[in-house]
Design a protein around this motif. Structure first.
Motif, PDB file in Angstrom:
ATOM      1  N   ALA A  76     -87.823 -18.374  21.942  1.00  0.00           N
ATOM      2  CA  ALA A  76     -87.181 -19.345  22.819  1.00  0.00           C
ATOM      3  C   ALA A  76     -85.872 -18.749  23.317  1.00  0.00           C
ATOM      4  CB  ALA A  76     -86.935 -20.653  22.071  1.00  0.00           C
ATOM      5  N   ILE A  77     -85.783 -18.555  24.627  1.00  0.00           N
ATOM      6  CA  ILE A  77     -84.648 -17.882  25.245  1.00  0.00           C
ATOM      7  C   ILE A  77     -83.834 -18.876  26.067  1.00  0.00           C
ATOM      8  CG2 ILE A  77     -83.951 -16.094  26.896  1.00  0.00           C
ATOM      9  CD1 ILE A  77     -85.018 -14.935  24.355  1.00  0.00           C
ATOM     10  N   ASP A  78     -82.529 -18.796  25.953  1.00  0.00           N
ATOM     11  CA  ASP A  78     -81.645 -19.506  26.863  1.00  0.00           C
ATOM     12  C   ASP A  78     -81.525 -18.648  28.120  1.00  0.00           C
ATOM     13  OD1 ASP A  78     -79.642 -20.695  28.281  1.00  0.00           O
ATOM     14  OD2 ASP A  78     -78.148 -20.630  26.681  1.00  0.00           O
ATOM     15  N   PRO A  79     -82.040 -19.086  29.274  1.00  0.00           N
ATOM     16  CA  PRO A  79     -82.027 -18.242  30.473  1.00  0.00           C
ATOM     17  C   PRO A  79     -80.625 -17.880  30.953  1.00  0.00           C
ATOM     18  CG  PRO A  79     -82.679 -20.491  31.012  1.00  0.00           C
ATOM     19  CD  PRO A  79     -82.676 -20.392  29.514  1.00  0.00           C
ATOM     20  N   ASP A  80     -79.615 -18.602  30.466  1.00  0.00           N
ATOM     21  CA  ASP A  80     -78.234 -18.278  30.848  1.00  0.00           C
ATOM     22  C   ASP A  80     -77.621 -17.227  29.939  1.00  0.00           C
ATOM     23  OD1 ASP A  80     -78.200 -20.114  32.963  1.00  0.00           O
ATOM     24  OD2 ASP A  80     -77.679 -21.765  31.604  1.00  0.00           O
ATOM     25  N   HIS A  81     -78.318 -16.885  28.873  1.00  0.00           N
ATOM     26  CA  HIS A  81     -77.796 -15.887  27.933  1.00  0.00           C
ATOM     27  C   HIS A  81     -78.946 -14.970  27.514  1.00  0.00           C
ATOM     28  CE1 HIS A  81     -74.883 -19.237  27.518  1.00  0.00           C
ATOM     29  NE2 HIS A  81     -74.010 -18.261  27.446  1.00  0.00           N
ATOM     30  N   ILE A  82     -79.285 -14.018  28.372  1.00  0.00           N
ATOM     31  CA  ILE A  82     -80.359 -13.081  28.078  1.00  0.00           C
ATOM     32  C   ILE A  82     -79.905 -12.145  26.951  1.00  0.00           C
ATOM     33  CG2 ILE A  82     -81.910 -11.336  29.015  1.00  0.00           C
ATOM     34  CD1 ILE A  82     -82.191 -14.109  30.258  1.00  0.00           C
ATOM     35  N   PRO A  83     -80.636 -12.063  25.857  1.00  0.00           N
ATOM     36  CA  PRO A  83     -80.191 -11.239  24.724  1.00  0.00           C
ATOM     37  C   PRO A  83     -80.293  -9.749  25.021  1.00  0.00           C
ATOM     38  CG  PRO A  83     -82.385 -12.092  24.325  1.00  0.00           C
ATOM     39  CD  PRO A  83     -81.904 -12.753  25.582  1.00  0.00           C
ATOM     40  N   GLU A  84     -79.393  -8.983  24.429  1.00  0.00           N
ATOM     41  CA  GLU A  84     -79.451  -7.538  24.538  1.00  0.00           C
ATOM     42  C   GLU A  84     -80.531  -6.995  23.620  1.00  0.00           C
ATOM     43  OE1 GLU A  84     -75.591  -6.086  23.636  1.00  0.00           O
ATOM     44  OE2 GLU A  84     -74.629  -7.026  25.377  1.00  0.00           O
ATOM     45  N   LYS A  85     -80.909  -5.745  23.872  1.00  0.00           N
ATOM     46  CA  LYS A  85     -82.016  -5.136  23.128  1.00  0.00           C
ATOM     47  C   LYS A  85     -81.758  -5.125  21.634  1.00  0.00           C
ATOM     48  CE  LYS A  85     -85.007  -1.073  22.948  1.00  0.00           C
ATOM     49  NZ  LYS A  85     -85.370   0.218  23.577  1.00  0.00           N
ATOM     50  N   GLU A  86     -80.536  -4.869  21.220  1.00  0.00           N
ATOM     51  CA  GLU A  86     -80.222  -4.794  19.799  1.00  0.00           C
ATOM     52  C   GLU A  86     -80.515  -6.117  19.096  1.00  0.00           C
ATOM     53  OE1 GLU A  86     -79.238  -3.339  16.176  1.00  0.00           O
ATOM     54  OE2 GLU A  86     -79.580  -2.227  18.026  1.00  0.00           O
ATOM     55  N   LYS A  87     -80.361  -7.205  19.832  1.00  0.00           N
ATOM     56  CA  LYS A  87     -80.610  -8.521  19.258  1.00  0.00           C
ATOM     57  C   LYS A  87     -82.083  -8.714  18.924  1.00  0.00           C
ATOM     58  CE  LYS A  87     -78.207 -12.236  18.328  1.00  0.00           C
ATOM     59  NZ  LYS A  87     -77.091 -12.196  17.389  1.00  0.00           N
ATOM     60  N   LEU A  88     -82.936  -7.920  19.574  1.00  0.00           N
ATOM     61  CA  LEU A  88     -84.378  -8.064  19.386  1.00  0.00           C
ATOM     62  C   LEU A  88     -84.951  -7.019  18.434  1.00  0.00           C
ATOM     63  CD1 LEU A  88     -85.323  -8.685  23.123  1.00  0.00           C
ATOM     64  CD2 LEU A  88     -84.966 -10.392  21.347  1.00  0.00           C
ATOM     65  N   ARG A  89     -84.089  -6.253  17.797  1.00  0.00           N
ATOM     66  CA  ARG A  89     -84.564  -5.169  16.935  1.00  0.00           C
ATOM     67  C   ARG A  89     -85.446  -5.691  15.807  1.00  0.00           C
ATOM     68  NH1 ARG A  89     -83.072  -2.586  12.239  1.00  0.00           N
ATOM     69  NH2 ARG A  89     -83.703  -0.402  12.119  1.00  0.00           N
ATOM     70  N   PHE A  90     -85.072  -6.825  15.238  1.00  0.00           N
ATOM     71  CA  PHE A  90     -85.865  -7.376  14.131  1.00  0.00           C
ATOM     72  C   PHE A  90     -87.284  -7.681  14.586  1.00  0.00           C
ATOM     73  CE2 PHE A  90     -87.452 -10.925  11.538  1.00  0.00           C
ATOM     74  CZ  PHE A  90     -87.348 -10.365  10.272  1.00  0.00           C
TER      75      PHE A  90
END
Length: 271
Positions: free
Chosen positions: A163-177
């Motif tokens: 679930a993504i907040d479209p106003d705050h796209i996460p950086e790649k490092e945030k998705l490492r897990f």
């Protein structure tokens, strides 16, 4: 399944309640699959007014040592009830103070790749993310938090939704897990967001995720949209990403929180 991911150090917050006991079963199964190490942490808090009767003086305070020993005894008995503990590498530890504080201290002193917690329904989520101490923990601990509903049974993550907040796209490092989870389980990923129209920037996540993913725009309010999507699409784990707790705040702290957490029956991972 792909090669095992380096999710080695798993920490579970245990308090003896039904949700935490269910979460422990979940953690044992996950640790076994990942060939990791499980730490079972239980905190103990001594109320100031706690006393017992003494024949000579009439009353004396129960010492911190008494609480520590009782907590250690409880943890030492876990292996007789949770027999699968014998099949994994695990150890137990105790800490004085509130649970959120104990998790913070442990995470600062030892490597932690993942924290697992059990929760009740809506009231449990409000306590987990709504209480000031634990809400601060969400913002201050870097490790992913994997929260297990009281009646959720373990199954290998296969179909996950982010679930993504479209106003705050996460950086790649945030998705490492998530990449580590994919290495371990070869997961199918859906990226979901609630917006009135398509958000072009959301598709930049394709590069960050590193594999094919389904992007889905949802209509309506956040809680109903997410619950309907997860229930109708066989999603077994929901990931949410916090950035300064903005999205977490919108998702869990307002009135919509009571509906989403009381109806969802799947684990939620806070990145």
């Amino acid at each position: 399944m792909k090669t095992l991911s380096p999710i080695n150090n798993i920490l579970i917050a245990y308090d003896g309640s039904k949700p935490s006991r269910n979460a422990l079963n979940y953690a044992i199964a996950l640790t076994k699959i990942l060939h990791g190490k499980l730490t079972i942490l239980k905190s103990y808090n001594v109320p100031v007014e706690t006393t017992t009767t003494d024949a000579a003086t009439g009353v004396y305070p129960i010492s911190l040592t008494d609480f520590k020993e009782a907590t250690e005894d409880e943890l030492n008995q876990l292996s007789s009830e949770f027999t699968e503990l014998h099949e994994i590498d695990y150890f137990t530890t105790t800490s004085p103070g509130m649970l959120a504080q104990a998790l913070n201290i442990y995470s600062e002193e030892y490597p932690v790749d993942l924290i697992i917690m059990g929760t009740h329904g809506a009231s449990g989520w409000e306590q987990f993310l709504g209480g000031s101490t634990t809400a601060n923990m969400v913002g201050s601990i870097d490790s992913p938090l994997w929260v297990i509903p009281e009646n959720a049974l373990y199954r290998n993550p296969q179909n996950i939704a982010i679930a993504i907040d479209p106003d705050h796209i996460p950086e790649k490092e945030k998705l490492r897990f998530m990449e580590l989870m994919d290495n371990a389980f070869d997961i199918n990923i859906s990226v979901i967001y609630v917006a009135e129209k398509d958000v072009s920037g959301i598709h930049q996540l394709k590069t960050s995720i590193g594999k094919e993913a389904t992007f889905v725009r949802l209509d309506g309010d956040v809680d109903n949209a997410i619950n309907e999507y997860t229930s109708h699409n066989n999603i077994d784990t929901l990931f949410v990403i916090h950035k300064d707790r903005n999205f977490i705040s919108d998702l869990f702290h307002k009135s919509m929180s009571k509906k989403i957490v009381s109806t969802t029956k799947i684990p939620v991972v806070v990145l």
